[in-house]
Every structure is written in structure tokens, then in C-alpha cells.
Design an enzyme around this catalytic site. Structure first.
Site, PDB file in Angstrom:
ATOM      1  N   ALA A  24      -4.667 -37.416   4.872  1.00 63.77           N
ATOM      2  CA  ALA A  24      -5.139 -37.693   6.239  1.00 63.77           C
ATOM      3  C   ALA A  24      -5.773 -36.494   6.927  1.00 63.77           C
ATOM      4  O   ALA A  24      -6.486 -36.661   7.924  1.00 63.77           O
ATOM      5  CB  ALA A  24      -3.979 -38.216   7.086  1.00 63.77           C
ATOM      6  N   THR A  25      -5.543 -35.291   6.416  1.00 62.36           N
ATOM      7  CA  THR A  25      -6.155 -34.111   7.038  1.00 62.36           C
ATOM      8  C   THR A  25      -7.377 -33.636   6.262  1.00 62.36           C
ATOM      9  O   THR A  25      -7.949 -32.599   6.590  1.00 62.36           O
ATOM     10  CB  THR A  25      -5.128 -32.963   7.137  1.00 62.36           C
ATOM     11  OG1 THR A  25      -4.652 -32.656   5.815  1.00 62.36           O
ATOM     12  CG2 THR A  25      -3.955 -33.354   8.024  1.00 62.36           C
ATOM     13  N   LEU A  48     -12.780 -36.239   4.055  1.00 66.21           N
ATOM     14  CA  LEU A  48     -13.167 -37.648   4.126  1.00 66.21           C
ATOM     15  C   LEU A  48     -12.478 -38.336   5.298  1.00 66.21           C
ATOM     16  O   LEU A  48     -13.089 -39.142   6.013  1.00 66.21           O
ATOM     17  CB  LEU A  48     -12.804 -38.366   2.822  1.00 66.21           C
ATOM     18  CG  LEU A  48     -13.182 -39.853   2.764  1.00 66.21           C
ATOM     19  CD1 LEU A  48     -14.694 -40.031   2.789  1.00 66.21           C
ATOM     20  CD2 LEU A  48     -12.597 -40.525   1.524  1.00 66.21           C
ATOM     21  N   ASP A  91       4.677 -33.697   0.429  1.00 67.96           N
ATOM     22  CA  ASP A  91       4.144 -33.135  -0.807  1.00 67.96           C
ATOM     23  C   ASP A  91       4.232 -34.257  -1.837  1.00 67.96           C
ATOM     24  O   ASP A  91       5.322 -34.689  -2.197  1.00 67.96           O
ATOM     25  CB  ASP A  91       4.976 -31.924  -1.243  1.00 67.96           C
ATOM     26  CG  ASP A  91       4.481 -31.319  -2.557  1.00 67.96           C
ATOM     27  OD1 ASP A  91       3.656 -31.965  -3.249  1.00 67.96           O
ATOM     28  OD2 ASP A  91       4.926 -30.209  -2.904  1.00 67.96           O
ATOM     29  N   LYS A 142     -12.526 -42.601  -5.109  1.00 68.65           N
ATOM     30  CA  LYS A 142     -12.978 -41.926  -6.319  1.00 68.65           C
ATOM     31  C   LYS A 142     -12.753 -40.422  -6.187  1.00 68.65           C
ATOM     32  O   LYS A 142     -12.612 -39.925  -5.073  1.00 68.65           O
ATOM     33  CB  LYS A 142     -14.453 -42.244  -6.598  1.00 68.65           C
ATOM     34  CG  LYS A 142     -15.461 -41.451  -5.741  1.00 68.65           C
ATOM     35  CD  LYS A 142     -16.836 -41.557  -6.343  1.00 68.65           C
ATOM     36  CE  LYS A 142     -17.781 -40.687  -5.550  1.00 68.65           C
ATOM     37  NZ  LYS A 142     -18.416 -39.646  -6.252  1.00 68.65           N
ATOM     38  N   GLU A 182     -30.257 -35.750  -2.857  1.00 67.08           N
ATOM     39  CA  GLU A 182     -29.571 -35.021  -1.787  1.00 67.08           C
ATOM     40  C   GLU A 182     -30.269 -33.689  -1.567  1.00 67.08           C
ATOM     41  O   GLU A 182     -30.756 -33.072  -2.509  1.00 67.08           O
ATOM     42  CB  GLU A 182     -28.114 -34.765  -2.163  1.00 67.08           C
ATOM     43  CG  GLU A 182     -27.289 -36.010  -2.447  1.00 67.08           C
ATOM     44  CD  GLU A 182     -25.882 -35.656  -2.897  1.00 67.08           C
ATOM     45  OE1 GLU A 182     -24.965 -35.754  -2.072  1.00 67.08           O
ATOM     46  OE2 GLU A 182     -25.710 -35.266  -4.057  1.00 67.08           O
ATOM     47  N   HIS A 187     -21.866 -44.973  -7.987  1.00 61.14           N
ATOM     48  CA  HIS A 187     -22.842 -45.504  -7.036  1.00 61.14           C
ATOM     49  C   HIS A 187     -24.058 -46.123  -7.720  1.00 61.14           C
ATOM     50  O   HIS A 187     -24.466 -47.242  -7.419  1.00 61.14           O
ATOM     51  CB  HIS A 187     -23.325 -44.403  -6.090  1.00 61.14           C
ATOM     52  CG  HIS A 187     -22.237 -43.716  -5.343  1.00 61.14           C
ATOM     53  ND1 HIS A 187     -21.102 -44.363  -4.913  1.00 61.14           N
ATOM     54  CD2 HIS A 187     -22.100 -42.426  -4.933  1.00 61.14           C
ATOM     55  CE1 HIS A 187     -20.320 -43.504  -4.279  1.00 61.14           C
ATOM     56  NE2 HIS A 187     -20.906 -42.331  -4.285  1.00 61.14           N
ATOM     57  N   LYS A 195     -29.185 -32.804  -6.659  1.00 50.40           N
ATOM     58  CA  LYS A 195     -28.938 -32.002  -5.465  1.00 50.40           C
ATOM     59  C   LYS A 195     -30.123 -31.063  -5.234  1.00 50.40           C
ATOM     60  O   LYS A 195     -30.887 -30.773  -6.145  1.00 50.40           O
ATOM     61  CB  LYS A 195     -27.645 -31.193  -5.624  1.00 50.40           C
ATOM     62  CG  LYS A 195     -26.399 -32.064  -5.543  1.00 50.40           C
ATOM     63  CD  LYS A 195     -25.147 -31.222  -5.500  1.00 50.40           C
ATOM     64  CE  LYS A 195     -23.921 -32.087  -5.245  1.00 50.40           C
ATOM     65  NZ  LYS A 195     -23.931 -32.690  -3.901  1.00 50.40           N
TER      66      LYS A 195
END
Length: 480
Positions: free
Chosen positions: A14-15, A18, A88, A143, A211, A235, A329
Site C-alpha cells: 500500500a505504500t 503503484l 512483513d 504483474k 516510451e 500488454h 524505451k
């Protein structure tokens, strides 16, 4: 399959980046529109030590940075839905406190794993041993799902030990993009396209994902992965499958995914001369100097940052039609597009009047702008004393302009809702993942067998010159 709508969400990682950029903003935007259950609770977990209020402060900063102000309505209400439990993932004892924090959902729990794949197995085990893998629990996996077929099977086996396939949601966020879903609508809701969608009328298909960025914060992951695993395996092959699949019986998870996997299993093994790899060197993007890959990495590497492939689908519909794919890239611009190049008319009645026809072309753009453009031949205005003039003109549909009102959504918004409600249509099934890896592993084996190493290209260019030649040998020019 038991149908339920989740009223608890559990977000791992959560941190992470993404979560900050996509996951939390998506949930907040949905909540602002009243699309989340008013009683829903979101439990976040990561290794960082913080309490509920500290995480809410963290989330507020993320939302202020990554979510447009007009989409933050009722942000205080959303933040009060957030709770936090430090964990953890490798510590079995920590899951007891996590389970207590999650509590007992009234209807169901949806879990989102936005963590390193190496943590999937201990996480699944911890969830199962602490009552967080029951029949009213779904799990979404971000992923990468392995680095090859063998490692993918290990991950899938670990997840399958606690969750049946109908409660596993493997994410490819491209499938949440509006234009990707519009590709399905374009093909199967319009009579004019499907009769022409075959080898008799289509010359070739191009799929480009470019990109402008380099490594950014993904140094460790990307050097172990490379462009083939990072972009083509998921993708690009998903886009190819949607372009090439047969009409499903209905727009349901099982029927859509059945047709996609048939395409993936029909992919012909790539020959050495049908693939090009590259790695960028120092150059300029939008007038600004940028370093080469080896300079960014801080050491020499043989990881590819560019790959071009000429693929074939060995089935009745597509026999003889090449699918050109390229991704890289440090390209000149950021774009994701599918180009369907139709064949020319079999006989031009205008050639005797000096007119030349140009084959129709359908361009489906996913980013940075979502557009659909069909080039059509039209007569140029005039009295034709000098000959009959024809010119290709674009019939363009800008998706934001075509539908006034709806806001441009983050792809994860739809995926979150589908996860909460249990709709797997836009998620990837295990047999799809494994068919993709099988094809990708064969390409890497070809590279090793023929000692194919990345050719250098200058940052700001469209890749090695060999990639241009890959298409031009067939009389094809990349769409740029």
C-alpha cells in the site's frame, strides 16, 4: 461460482509507487462518484511502520499529487475508510494481527497483491492459515507473474493452492483502458468491420508501445526483465489476442478468454530473422540530453530496452498476415497504438485518369490520447481538367470528444470495480498467462541459440535500423 460484492478491501504494497499513483487515486475517484459501497472498508498493509492516521496522511498526499482536484469530492470521507496494519509478508506471525484488522466482512473480501512476486507464496500461505482465503474472498495479482513459464507455474500453483481459478484475478491494466474495450466494440458491434477482418482483406497489423522514459525507479526489476518480458509478454500479446480473436459467443469472462487463448496457442514460433533487439545509448528526448542505458544502470548489461517482432498466427483467419510488434524505451514519443492495414482495392477504375488509390488504414490509439482513425479515399475538389484527384482523408473519433460528460478514467478504476463485483472478463486466465510465457520463452531460446545481442540505438530514435529493415523487407513502413 458464488456471487458476492466485496465490502472489505485488503491492499498489499500500500505504500508502493503503484498504490500512490494508481490504486489509491482510483479508489478515491470511485468513492467520490458513489460507486463504492458506503460501508466499504479498505485495509492497507506494507512493511512501513505507521498507524491508521499516518497512513491516511500518506494517502492524502498521494491523492493531492496524482488525482485531479475535480475528482477528489468527499476525500475526507474516503480517507476515513482507510485503515492500516504493518506486516512483513515473510513473517507468519504478522498475519494474525492483519486478520484481526480486516475483521469479518458482511459479504466478501477482495485482496489486491501489489508486491514482488517472491512474496506471493508466503503471502498466500499466511492468508490461508489465518482465515483470509475462504469462499467469500477474491485475490488480484499484479504483474510480473514470473520471469518464464516455469516460475509462472510456481506462482500460479501457490495461488491455486488456496484460491480456485474463479476467484483469481490476474491484472493486465491495459485491459482496463477504455480504448482497449472499444477495440472489442469496434469489431463486434459494427457490421462493416468483421466481414473484412481476415487475411483476404488485411495486409498486416502493427502494434507499437513506445516510451520516452528510461529506467526511472525500476532499475533492479527492469535489468532482470527487459522489454520482451516487461511489455511483450503481457500488454502487447493481450492487444494482439483482442485484435485477432474469433467472435466470442457473448461478452462474458469465459467466452472472451476462451477465444483469446486460442490465438495465443496459434502463434508460430519466431525465427531468428524475425526479431530485433536493441539497447539505447545517450541521446536527446524533446530537446533534452539523456544518458544511455549502461550509464543509468551504472554497469554494462545485455538487457534489451527495445524489441521488434514479426509474428504470425497459424489459423484460418490470419494465415499469411504478419503482425509487427515493437516496444522500446527512450523513443521519440510516448504512444500505444494498433494499426490495421487493409489491402488495396483489387482494381482501380481511376488509374486511367491519373489517380492513385491508397489502402485504407485503421489506427486505434490507446495513449497518450484515446482515438480511432480510419483513412478513407475521397475525391479532391476541382473540375478534374488535369486528371481525377484522390486523396486519403482521416475519419477520426476522439474518444473524449465523442462522449461528452464521462471523465477520463484511470484504467484501475474499472478493474477495482470488476474485482469487487467478481467480473473476470478483463482479467487474465492462467492458461493465457502460460501460453504467453511459452511463446516468449521460445523467443529467448532463439536469441540464445543464435547469440542475438541488443543492437545499440540513440535515445530519441525509433530503435535500431534493423527494426526498420524488419518491416521494409516486406514493403511495410512502420506507422510513426
Amino acid at each position: 461460482m458464488t456471487k458476492f460484492t466485496s465490502d472489505r478491501l485488503l491492499l498489499f504494497g500500500a505504500t508502493g509507487d503503484l498504490s500512490r499513483r494508481m490504486l489509491l487515486p482510483s479508489l478515491c475517484a470511485l468513492d467520490a462518484e458513489g460507486l463504492l459501497d458506503p460501508d466499504i472498508q479498505i485495509i492497507a498493509t506494507a512493511r512501513s511502520e505507521m498507524d491508521d492516521q499516518a497512513f491516511r496522511n500518506f494517502a492524502r498526499e498521494s491523492l493531492e499529487q496524482f488525482l485531479a482536484p475535480e475528482r477528489r469530492g468527499g476525500m475526507a470521507t474516503f480517507l476515513n475508510r482507510l485503515f492500516y496494519q504493518q506486516l512483513d509478508a515473510n513473517d507468519p506471525e504478522g498475519y494474525k494481527a492483519l486478520a484481526a484488522k480486516v475483521g469479518e466482512p458482511k459479504q466478501g473480501l477482495s485482496i489486491f497483491l501489489s508486491t514482488a512476486p517472491s512474496l506471493f507464496e508466503p503471502t498466500i500461505r499466511g492468508l490461508e492459515q489465518n482465515g483470509l482465503a475462504g469462499p467469500n474472498v477474491r485475490i488480484a495479482l499484479e504483474k510480473p507473474l514470473g520471469i518464464d513459464l516455469a516460475s509462472s507455474k510456481v506462482i500460479n500453483d501457490a495461488v491455486a493452492s488456496a484460491f480456485p481459478e474463479d476467484r483469481i484475478f490476474r491484472i493486465d491494466h491495459y485491459l482496463g483502458k477504455e480504448t482497449v474495450q472499444n477495440l472489442i466494440a469496434l469489431r463486434f458491434a459494427n457490421l462493416m468491420f468483421e466481414p473484412l477482418w481476415n487475411a483476404a482483406h488485411i495486409d498486416h497489423v502493427q502494434i507499437t508501445v513506445s516510451e520516452t522514459v528510461g529506467l526511472e525507479s525500476r532499475v533492479g526489476y527492469y535489468d532482470d526483465s527487459g522489454a520482451l518480458r516487461d511489455m511483450v509478454q503481457n500488454h502487447m500479446l493481450q492487444l494482439l489476442a483482442l485484435v485477432a480473436m474469433e467472435p466470442p459467443v457473448s461478452y462474458e469472462a469465459t467466452t472472451v478468454r476462451d477465444e483469446k487463448v486460442k490465438v495465443l496457442r496459434s502463434l508460430r514460433q519466431i525465427k531468428a530473422e524475425e526479431t530485433v533487439t536493441g539497447q539505447y545509448r545517450a541521446g536527446a528526448i524533446n530537446g533534452e540530453a539523456v544518458p544511455g542505458y549502461d550509464e543509468e544502470l551504472g554497469k554494462p548489461s545485455d538487457t534489451e530496452t527495445f524489441v521488434a517482432i514479426k509474428a504470425h498466427i497459424d489459423n484460418w483467419r490470419w494465415q499469411g498476415v504478419p503482425f509487427y510488434m515493437r516496444t522500446g524505451k527512450r523513443m521519440p514519443k510516448r504512444t500505444t497504438e494498433v494499426v490495421v492495414q487493409f489491402r488495396d482495392v483489387p482494381h482501380s477504375i481511376f488509374s486511367g485518369r491519373g489517380a492513385r488509390t491508397v489502402p485504407n488504414r485503421l489506427v486505434i490509439s490507446l495513449q497518450p490520447d484515446e482515438n480511432i482513425t480510419l483513412s478513407l479515399m475521397a475525391k479532391m475538389p476541382g473540375l478534374d481538367r488535369e486528371g481525377f484527384g484522390l486523396r486519403a482523408i482521416p475519419l477520426a473519433i476522439s474518444m473524449p470528444d465523442a462522449f461528452a460528460g464521462p471523465q477520463r478514467r484511470i484504467a484501475y478504476e474499472r478493474l477495482w470495480l470488476d474485482l469487487i463485483e467478481g467480473d473476470q472478463t478483463l482479467f487474465v486466465r492462467r492458461d493465457e498467462v502460460e501460453a504467453q510465457w511459452e511463446w516468449i520463452d521460445a523467443i529467448r531460446a532463439t536469441w540464445e541459440e543464435h547469440r542475438i545481442e541488443p543492437k545499440t540505438y540513440t535515445a530519441g530514435s525509433w530503435g535500431p535500423s534493423a527494426a526498420i529493415a524488419l518491416a521494409e523487407r516486406d514493403g511495410v513502413t512502420w506507422h510513426e
